[in-house]
Every structure is written in structure tokens, then in C-alpha cells.
Design an enzyme around this catalytic site. Sequence first.
Site, PDB file in Angstrom:
ATOM      1  N   ASP A  92       0.348   0.451   5.879  1.00  0.00           N
ATOM      2  CA  ASP A  92       0.315  -0.886   5.743  1.00  0.00           C
ATOM      3  C   ASP A  92       1.577  -1.522   6.163  1.00  0.00           C
ATOM      4  O   ASP A  92       2.501  -1.158   6.362  1.00  0.00           O
ATOM      5  CB  ASP A  92       0.385  -1.384   3.888  1.00  0.00           C
ATOM      6  CG  ASP A  92       0.211  -2.511   3.662  1.00  0.00           C
ATOM      7  OD1 ASP A  92      -0.114  -3.400   4.606  1.00  0.00           O
ATOM      8  OD2 ASP A  92       0.092  -2.867   2.434  1.00  0.00           O
ATOM      9  N   ASP A 266      -8.016   1.514  -0.528  1.00  0.00           N
ATOM     10  CA  ASP A 266      -6.792   2.046  -1.183  1.00  0.00           C
ATOM     11  C   ASP A 266      -6.440   1.588  -2.245  1.00  0.00           C
ATOM     12  O   ASP A 266      -6.855   0.367  -2.651  1.00  0.00           O
ATOM     13  CB  ASP A 266      -5.605   2.066  -0.055  1.00  0.00           C
ATOM     14  CG  ASP A 266      -4.858   0.842  -0.043  1.00  0.00           C
ATOM     15  OD1 ASP A 266      -4.040   0.508  -0.873  1.00  0.00           O
ATOM     16  OD2 ASP A 266      -5.427  -0.449   0.397  1.00  0.00           O
ATOM     17  N   CYS A 306     -12.356  19.590 -11.419  1.00  0.00           N
ATOM     18  CA  CYS A 306     -11.006  19.735 -11.126  1.00  0.00           C
ATOM     19  C   CYS A 306     -10.446  20.369 -12.237  1.00  0.00           C
ATOM     20  O   CYS A 306     -10.769  20.378 -13.436  1.00  0.00           O
ATOM     21  CB  CYS A 306     -10.623  17.917 -11.268  1.00  0.00           C
ATOM     22  SG  CYS A 306      -8.872  17.561 -11.311  1.00  0.00           S
TER      23      CYS A 306
END
Length: 377
Positions: A92, A266, A306
Site C-alpha cells: 500500500d 485485503d 484447518c
Amino acid sequence: MTEFRHETVATDGAARAGILHTAHGAVPTPTFMPVGTAATVKAMTPEMVASTGAGIVLGNTYHLMLRPGAERVGRLGGLHRFMNWPGPILTDSGGFQVMSLAKIRKLTERGVTFASHIDGSRHELTPERSIEIQHLLDATITMQLDECLRLPAERTEIERAMELSLRWAARSKDAFQQRPGYALYGIVQGGTDPELRRRSAEGLREIGFDGYAVGGLAVGEPQAEMFRTLDETVPFLPGDRPRYLMGVGKPSDLVGSVMRGIDMFDCVMPTRSGRTAQAFTRRGTVNLRNARHADDPRPLDETSDCPAARDYSRAYLHHLVRSDEILGAILLTWNNLWYYQSLMRGMRQAIIEGCLADWAARFAEEQALGDLPPLTG
């Protein structure tokens, strides 16, 4: 070397499944980028981030220029080597952080001068310096410097900031050093005003960028307003370039935005939530601080692959959270990033199979059901 490009492999309505080809590897899209602001995804090792299926992470110009310094990172071999992440990195430009974190700031046509939120030291960030910093960091994807407004704001102020961002976009393009597999993205601004968004998108297309981001959303406006703005912006972006919605967001935000043609995202939400006892699951968000989990032997989600969601009881996760143990933040962040990546994989496969609308309906139904109550008896 690899040419930077976005290859579309399937479409379903406005949604696209593709492959982002970069100098640091290929990334399936749609993709979610874990936020590694200061060269670390908080509470995660790079290996744990990679285990979730993440193919690209985000770093930040503002934070890294202040500490440890872009020149230092450059001397040490660039951000990939510095943080032990060999895959693509998007940085960014620092504009948002200057506006939101800097203690004192002054904006001019040249750029913005500000006092560091860390030690009060004075700095100047111009489009050229932002591009230079991102080059020193060896960012795979560099973002133009833009002016980020706090909304709501007057239309005249939004228009002024949008036009300044366009001028800064042209200067960013001039300063960027083209290299095979690397990219520079322009950022569409204009608040929620359709005409300003169109003018911004058309201006950026005229300058010409490798990818296009939609900035200035996810700043408190209702989800419906964000989706409406995307509906009125995405059609003006080139179909052969990647589209990135900055700073978004909740799982339902991601689903609705992919359906409107966005490829990249994001957000700090999955990592920040992991540090505040919030776990994202297919049946909504679970607050592990609640006492209802103290005697619950079930995992977060027995259907998940997971380890954090599958192999640890809610009772244990609750204990870690209430005891302020670091492992609690690690496991919940791991779960959250894994969930976000599984969301991306699910949408990608649904686009390829041409059933995204049905997939999205099932997603909404499961989220609406909410978390199952604890076992009794």
C-alpha cells in the site's frame, strides 16, 4: 521472465476466476491478501500463512519507511527476503496511513508532509518518494500515492481529492521502473458519487496501469452503498486487468464484491479479530470470550481442514483467551485466515462450475443459521 498479467479462466456473470502471473509466482483469483503491515502478518509465521492457501500478502509503505526504513530493507535484500515470504507482495502506498495516523500533516500539490506517529520525526511523502520506497522494498505490486478522505465529505472536497489523486497517479506512473513480472496499480477514488468514480476510472485508464484498485470504500458506508458504487465503477475498468477492492472486508462483503467482478482483496479483519477472541466460521462469527464455551468439548468447526478449527476444543480456546495466552491469538488468527482463503477457493470453484449464485445463496443461509448452541446433558 514472467510477464505480469491477469489471465481469466472462467466467468459467471460479472464474477471472474483467473490467475495472476507475477515475478514472484502465480496466484489464483479471486484472492484475499493477509495484511502484513510491518513485514509480518500478526501472530503468524510465513509458513502458517502459506498453509492457509494465501498466495500473496500486503505490506505498507508508511510503516516500513518509518521502521525499519526502506533503504535498510533494500540493503538486506528486499521485503521478500527480509520477512521470509518468497511469494508476491503488494505494498500500500502509505496515503491512507498518513491521513489516519500521522500526528500533524500538511497536504500540497507536491505531496504530504507529516510527523511520525512513532516519534514525531518529520517526513515528506510524494508520489515519487512513495514509488521509490516501494521499489526499495521490491514490491511485486506497487500502488500509486493517492489522497484518502474521511467520509462523509462535501462533494466539492471529494472531487478535489479525486482530481489530485489523478495527477499523483500520472506522477507515480512516470516514477515507476518497469520490470518483467512487476506491476503498478492506479486507485479509483470519488466517494460514492457515480460521476466522480467514472471520471476517476476513465482518467486512470488514459494514463494506463497494470491493475486498477477501488479505494475509498469500507469506511463506514452501508454495504448496499458499497455494492452500488462497485456496480457503477467496475464497468469502467479494463476487462483484461486485475481489479482490487482495498480494505474489504467482512465475508459477506467479499462474496458480494466477487459477484461484481472484483479479483483481489485485503483487510485487517481476520487477523485483528483473531487477537480479540473472534473466530470466523461457516456458520458466522464465534466469540470465544463468552462463558458458554467454557465446558464445550467441540471444535470450532469439525468440517474444517484447518488444524486450529478442527483439533482444539472450544473450551481450550476459551481458556487461552481468558488467560491472555499468546497461543489463543495464534490459533484464532490461523483459523480466520484459513476461513477467508477457503471462502476464496469456494467462490473460485463455483465460478468455474458456473454456479456462483447458488453457492452464494448457500453461504448466506449457513451464515444466517448462526453458531450451534453448546452441548447439554
